[in-house]
Design an enzyme around this catalytic site. Structure first.
Site, PDB file in Angstrom:
ATOM      1  CB  THR A   1       9.685  -4.193   0.617  1.00 51.50           C
ATOM      2  OG1 THR A   1       9.378  -2.800   0.345  1.00 51.50           O
ATOM      3  CG2 THR A   1       8.700  -4.796   1.158  1.00 51.50           C
ATOM      4  CG  ASP A  20       2.723  -2.433  -2.044  1.00 40.71           C
ATOM      5  OD1 ASP A  20       3.579  -1.947  -1.620  1.00 40.71           O
ATOM      6  OD2 ASP A  20       3.130  -3.630  -2.848  1.00 40.71           O
TER       7      ASP A  20
HETATM    8  N1  ASP Z   1       6.123  -1.651  -2.021  1.00 38.56           N
HETATM    9  C1  ASP Z   1       6.882  -0.718  -1.100  1.00 38.56           C
HETATM   10  C2  ASP Z   1       6.112   0.419  -0.991  1.00 38.56           C
HETATM   11  O1  ASP Z   1       5.691   0.966  -2.030  1.00 38.56           O
HETATM   12  C3  ASP Z   1       8.243  -0.370  -1.534  1.00 38.56           C
HETATM   13  C4  ASP Z   1       9.120  -1.380  -1.995  1.00 38.56           C
HETATM   14  O2  ASP Z   1       8.716  -2.609  -2.097  1.00 38.56           O
HETATM   15  O3  ASP Z   1      10.412  -1.453  -1.876  1.00 38.56           O
HETATM   16  O4  ASP Z   1       5.884   1.118   0.053  1.00 38.56           O
END
Ligand code: ASP
Length: 413
Positions: free
Chosen positions: A250, A281
């Site tokens: 992300t 999220d």
């Molecule tokens: N927060 C992201 C999710 O849960 C994943 C990530 O931050 O890598 O989809």
């Protein structure tokens, strides 16, 4: 129109106008009250500064510098932030975002994103989008061209097509092979992988390097499988790591300009091997990112399910509104996740969480649930015009490494 009707219409109009003005002045005084209740330090003028997840700076280029260049030239804060995050979205080597993101359990890349534009106090979001790589810009398009805040799934992809976003296959061969490794590795519990009766069935390939011999058995098995699948040797351990520890990635980016305007955006391919349709999220306003330019902005990467439960980005901004520093605001939010597990370290060790925080006066912090290994500590990226964009080490709540989930022996990188 009769004169009497005209006059009574006029009377109604003036009454409405007067009422409108009364509402306006109430709003104005309420706004003033709200401003006076803020416990956020002010600096005038504010400064140009951007914060992002660590992948805002990569060996292949500094995306945060590309965004900062636009910010310094007077571009809108959201435009600067989206420029930054479109770098990893377009980069097939970044397998946590956009093109080349690791797919879901059905081997389909599904992307999530959300954004908030401080000056106009608007928001946009998309979830579970297939075939469109620039989902941060798509979230902004939802914000600018619809009366909605969030579009998901087929509707979001259809909207993107209508708005001229190119459709493309987001699955790279690199990501597909890691998915295949993951799928076949679990094949003793399903029908994947060649069966015993298959003419091409082979017992796992011989282990070529002596260093592998002291690896735990699951790693040795994965290494052999990775060789069979054709994953190049230099990338095998990395692929194995991603199978054993489905990665989070992300990118979030927040920008502040000299006028005190702020925006924030988050984009991701989400958790690798997730169930189709799962939204984390990142597309949730208030979890993946939140921005109120009276106070500041925050964004998140890491365990999406945990972050949703504490409305992480919103909690951080509200903490700053009540007078906490960016670091205190982030630490308090991490502690809420800890509280959700009743401080049970045997579970918290599996949770990774990072927040990127920018206050309206330019003060900032990166905080992390776990410090990460000494040689690769949790980091974030900053660009403030004092030189090229740079990495800084995040403040950690706990020292150490989060463990793999599902629990498996960790491979050597
Ligand atoms: N927060 C992201 C999710 O849960 C994943 C990530 O931050 O890598 O989809």
């Amino acid at each position: 129109m009769k004169r009497r009707d005209f006059l009574s219409g006029l009377a109604v109009t003036s009454a409405t106008l007067a009422a409108g003005q009364a509402t306006k002045s109430t709003d104005a005084s309420q706004n003033k009250d709200a401003q006076q209740n803020l416990k956020v330090p002010r600096t005038t003028p504010a400064k140009n500064i951007m914060i992002s997840a660590a992948n805002g700076i990569t060996p292949r280029g500094s995306h945060i510098d590309a965004g900062y260049k636009k910010l310094a030239a007077g571009a809108d804060t959201l435009e600067a932030a989206i420029t930054t995050v479109s770098g990893p979205e377009n980069d097939p080597e970044d397998d946590s975002v956009g093109l080349g993101g690791l797919p879901n359990e059905d081997c389909v890349v599904e992307l999530d994103a959300c954004c908030m534009h401080g000056p106009s106090r608007r928001a946009g979001s998309v979830g579970g989008v297939r075939d469109i790589k620039n989902v941060a810009a798509l979230a902004r398009t939802v914000m600018e061209h619809t009366g909605h805040v969030m579009l998901v799934g087929q509707g979001a992809t259809r909207f993107a097509e209508l708005m001229g976003f190119p459709k493309e296959n987001l699955l790279t061969e690199h990501s597909r092979k890691i998915w295949q490794l993951w799928k076949e590795y679990h094949s003793d519990r399903d029908w994947w992988g060649p069966g015993l009766a298959d003419p091409s069935f082979k017992f796992p390939a011989g282990l070529e390097t002596s260093a592998l011999e002291d690896q735990p058995k699951p790693i040795q098995r994965l290494y052999a499988l990775a060789a069979e699948i054709g994953i190049p040797e230099a990338r095998r351990m990395d692929a194995i790591q991603k199978v054993l520890d489905p990665p989070t990635g992300t990118i979030n980016c927040s920008a502040l300009n000299e006028k005190g305007e702020m925006s924030s955006v988050t984009t991701t391919s989400g958790l690798a091997w997730k169930l189709a349709g799962r939204c984390g999220d990142s597309p949730i306003i208030g979890a993946g990112c939140y921005c109120d330019q009276d106070v500041g902005a925050a964004g998140a990467t890491g365990s999406g399910e945990e972050n949703i439960k504490v409305a992480g980005a919103h909690t951080i901004v509200e903490n700053m509104r009540r007078g906490m520093s960016p670091e205190e605001a982030g630490m308090d939010t991490l502690k809420r996740i800890v509280r959700n597990y009743n401080n049970d370290m045997s579970k918290l060790i599996y949770i990774s969480m990072h927040y990127y925080i920018l206050r309206k006066d330019g003060a900032y912090a990166g905080v992390s649930m776990w410090s990460g290994p000494a040689e690769r500590p949790a980091r974030f990226a900053i660009a403030d015009g004092s030189g090229p964009g740079r990495h800084e080490v995040a403040k950690a709540l706990f020292q150490g490494n989060p463990k793999d989930w599902p629990p498996m022996p960790r491979g050597r990188r």
